[in-house]
Design a protein around this motif. Structure first.
Motif, PDB file in Angstrom:
ATOM      1  N   UNK A  23       1.006  -1.258   0.123  1.00 41.11           N
ATOM      2  CA  UNK A  23       0.174  -0.016  -0.080  1.00 41.11           C
ATOM      3  C   UNK A  23       0.794   1.101   0.107  1.00 41.11           C
ATOM      4  N   UNK A  24       0.250   2.320   0.647  1.00 39.66           N
ATOM      5  CA  UNK A  24       0.813   3.756   0.639  1.00 39.66           C
ATOM      6  C   UNK A  24       1.103   4.167   1.829  1.00 39.66           C
ATOM      7  N   UNK A  25       0.670   3.487   2.979  1.00 40.53           N
ATOM      8  CA  UNK A  25       0.400   3.800   4.348  1.00 40.53           C
ATOM      9  C   UNK A  25      -0.787   4.575   4.505  1.00 40.53           C
ATOM     10  N   UNK A  26      -1.834   4.076   3.969  1.00 39.34           N
ATOM     11  CA  UNK A  26      -3.214   4.633   4.282  1.00 39.34           C
ATOM     12  C   UNK A  26      -3.741   3.909   5.285  1.00 39.34           C
ATOM     13  N   UNK A  27      -4.390   4.477   6.384  1.00 41.73           N
ATOM     14  CA  UNK A  27      -4.844   3.829   7.704  1.00 41.73           C
ATOM     15  C   UNK A  27      -6.343   4.508   8.063  1.00 41.73           C
ATOM     16  N   UNK A  28      -7.035   3.664   8.605  1.00 39.47           N
ATOM     17  CA  UNK A  28      -8.282   3.858   9.262  1.00 39.47           C
ATOM     18  C   UNK A  28      -8.352   3.165  10.331  1.00 39.47           C
ATOM     19  N   UNK A  29      -8.108   3.675  11.448  1.00 39.15           N
ATOM     20  CA  UNK A  29      -8.082   2.735  12.581  1.00 39.15           C
ATOM     21  C   UNK A  29      -9.015   3.319  13.734  1.00 39.15           C
ATOM     22  N   UNK A  30      -9.847   2.534  14.355  1.00 39.38           N
ATOM     23  CA  UNK A  30     -10.755   2.808  15.478  1.00 39.38           C
ATOM     24  C   UNK A  30     -10.632   1.690  16.515  1.00 39.38           C
ATOM     25  N   UNK A  31     -10.164   1.709  17.681  1.00 37.58           N
ATOM     26  CA  UNK A  31      -9.787   0.574  18.657  1.00 37.58           C
ATOM     27  C   UNK A  31     -10.746   1.102  20.068  1.00 37.58           C
ATOM     28  N   UNK A  32     -10.991   2.522  20.185  1.00 36.52           N
ATOM     29  CA  UNK A  32     -11.600   2.831  21.340  1.00 36.52           C
ATOM     30  C   UNK A  32     -10.650   3.253  22.146  1.00 36.52           C
ATOM     31  N   UNK A  33      -9.351   3.230  21.897  1.00 36.90           N
ATOM     32  CA  UNK A  33      -8.355   3.587  22.905  1.00 36.90           C
ATOM     33  C   UNK A  33      -7.452   4.588  22.038  1.00 36.90           C
ATOM     34  N   UNK A  34      -7.471   5.986  22.335  1.00 31.53           N
ATOM     35  CA  UNK A  34      -6.926   6.961  21.562  1.00 31.53           C
ATOM     36  C   UNK A  34      -5.546   6.669  21.145  1.00 31.53           C
ATOM     37  N   UNK A  35      -4.718   6.509  22.278  1.00 35.53           N
ATOM     38  CA  UNK A  35      -3.069   6.635  22.017  1.00 35.53           C
ATOM     39  C   UNK A  35      -2.683   5.394  21.321  1.00 35.53           C
ATOM     40  N   UNK A  36      -3.545   4.129  21.556  1.00 36.41           N
ATOM     41  CA  UNK A  36      -3.298   3.156  20.801  1.00 36.41           C
ATOM     42  C   UNK A  36      -3.600   3.329  19.230  1.00 36.41           C
ATOM     43  N   UNK A  37      -4.871   3.887  19.013  1.00 42.12           N
ATOM     44  CA  UNK A  37      -5.021   4.281  17.578  1.00 42.12           C
ATOM     45  C   UNK A  37      -3.864   4.829  17.043  1.00 42.12           C
ATOM     46  N   UNK A  38      -3.298   6.109  17.679  1.00 46.24           N
ATOM     47  CA  UNK A  38      -2.073   6.693  17.207  1.00 46.24           C
ATOM     48  C   UNK A  38      -0.896   6.035  17.008  1.00 46.24           C
ATOM     49  N   UNK A  39      -0.430   4.914  17.841  1.00 47.68           N
ATOM     50  CA  UNK A  39       0.619   4.222  17.592  1.00 47.68           C
ATOM     51  C   UNK A  39       0.334   3.088  16.197  1.00 47.68           C
ATOM     52  N   UNK A 119      12.661  -2.640  26.642  1.00 53.17           N
ATOM     53  CA  UNK A 119      12.084  -1.110  26.879  1.00 53.17           C
ATOM     54  C   UNK A 119      11.260  -0.866  28.171  1.00 53.17           C
ATOM     55  N   UNK A 120      11.622   0.138  28.824  1.00 49.16           N
ATOM     56  CA  UNK A 120      11.023   0.390  29.992  1.00 49.16           C
ATOM     57  C   UNK A 120      10.560   1.854  29.834  1.00 49.16           C
ATOM     58  N   UNK A 121       9.373   1.858  30.790  1.00 52.99           N
ATOM     59  CA  UNK A 121       8.470   3.249  30.882  1.00 52.99           C
ATOM     60  C   UNK A 121       8.594   3.556  32.396  1.00 52.99           C
ATOM     61  N   UNK A 122       8.731   5.028  32.430  1.00 48.82           N
ATOM     62  CA  UNK A 122       8.665   5.389  33.832  1.00 48.82           C
ATOM     63  C   UNK A 122       7.251   5.791  34.260  1.00 48.82           C
ATOM     64  N   UNK A 123       6.222   5.807  33.273  1.00 50.66           N
ATOM     65  CA  UNK A 123       4.860   6.310  33.653  1.00 50.66           C
ATOM     66  C   UNK A 123       4.061   4.983  33.450  1.00 50.66           C
ATOM     67  N   UNK A 124       2.723   4.999  34.274  1.00 51.79           N
ATOM     68  CA  UNK A 124       1.973   3.783  34.139  1.00 51.79           C
ATOM     69  C   UNK A 124       0.962   3.971  32.904  1.00 51.79           C
ATOM     70  N   UNK A 125       0.665   5.241  32.480  1.00 50.62           N
ATOM     71  CA  UNK A 125      -0.256   5.434  31.503  1.00 50.62           C
ATOM     72  C   UNK A 125       0.314   6.501  30.391  1.00 50.62           C
ATOM     73  N   UNK A 126      -0.079   6.029  29.019  1.00 48.28           N
ATOM     74  CA  UNK A 126       0.000   7.332  28.220  1.00 48.28           C
ATOM     75  C   UNK A 126      -1.327   7.711  27.656  1.00 48.28           C
ATOM     76  N   UNK A 127      -1.956   8.905  28.044  1.00 46.05           N
ATOM     77  CA  UNK A 127      -3.149   9.147  27.656  1.00 46.05           C
ATOM     78  C   UNK A 127      -4.183   8.057  28.478  1.00 46.05           C
ATOM     79  N   UNK A 128      -5.168   7.351  27.955  1.00 45.48           N
ATOM     80  CA  UNK A 128      -5.603   6.616  28.737  1.00 45.48           C
ATOM     81  C   UNK A 128      -5.124   5.108  28.555  1.00 45.48           C
ATOM     82  N   UNK A 129      -3.977   4.927  27.998  1.00 38.94           N
ATOM     83  CA  UNK A 129      -3.378   3.458  27.600  1.00 38.94           C
ATOM     84  C   UNK A 129      -2.216   3.287  28.746  1.00 38.94           C
TER      85      UNK A 129
END
Length: 195
Positions: A23-39, A119-129
């Motif tokens: 493809x060309x990198x076209x996306x249409x993503x809806x999971x109900x989790x905003x930050x996850x959609x962004x990723x 990989x490690x994170x220092x926060x428990x959440x990003x947005x609502x994820x």
């Protein structure tokens, strides 16, 4: 056409995924989790894999099943679209910088799924994820796609940058690995003759 559609329906989630590896990198993503959609949008845009995702999950409980099952469905779609893997480059790697963050991603479309996660994170959440779900998504994706996947954070402080760098690194490595190698477009890239 290296395309695939996966419908995955369980008592916890209902998921429809369609991909086009060429493809060309076209996306249409809806999971109900905003930050996850962004990723997932980053994954599509930087891999040039077209990605359509619709996930309805039991978010009233938490995000675990939504993230896990979406990873499984996308991984299954990649595996299905690759078919017998004839002609692919098979391997891909990327150094993915994002401001102060640098992530290394290497993968092999081997048929032997594995995740090495540095990989490690220092926060428990990003947005609502929940940030613990990132490792789980990459594991679920690698297992379902049949990919050996190594992801290592080399530098990083900002948790948003860390997550995004990992997804963009996967995208760029995957783009290379699924591409058809014109020098061997008719061959399975393995001395075994099968992947």
């Amino acid at each position: 056409m290296r395309t695939a559609t996966i419908n995955r329906n369980t008592a916890e989630t209902r998921i429809a995924v369609t991909i086009d590896l060429d493809g060309t990198g076209h996306y249409d993503v809806k999971t109900g989790v905003g930050f996850f959609d962004h990723m997932l949008e980053q994954l599509s845009r930087h891999s040039l894999i077209d990605l359509h995702v619709r996930t309805e999950g039991d978010l009233h409980i938490d995000q675990h099943h939504t993230v896990e099952d979406t990873g499984i469905a996308i991984g299954e779609a990649v595996a299905k679209a690759l078919g017998d893997k004839r002609g692919i480059r098979r391997y891909g790697d990327a150094l993915s910088p994002m401001d102060e963050t640098l992530t290394r991603v290497a993968l092999d479309i081997s048929g032997r799924p594995w995740l090495v996660w540095g990989v490690e994170f220092s926060q428990k959440r990003l947005g609502e994820m929940d940030t613990e779900l990132f490792k789980h998504w990459f594991h679920s994706f690698a297992q379902a796609a049949g990919i050996t996947l190594h992801i290592d954070l080399l530098h990083g402080e900002n948790n948003h940058h860390i997550a995004e760098s990992a997804f963009k690194g996967l995208a760029r490595a995957l783009r290379t690995a699924v591409e058809i190698d014109e020098r061997k477009a008719d061959a399975i890239p393995s001395t075994k003759g099968i992947l």
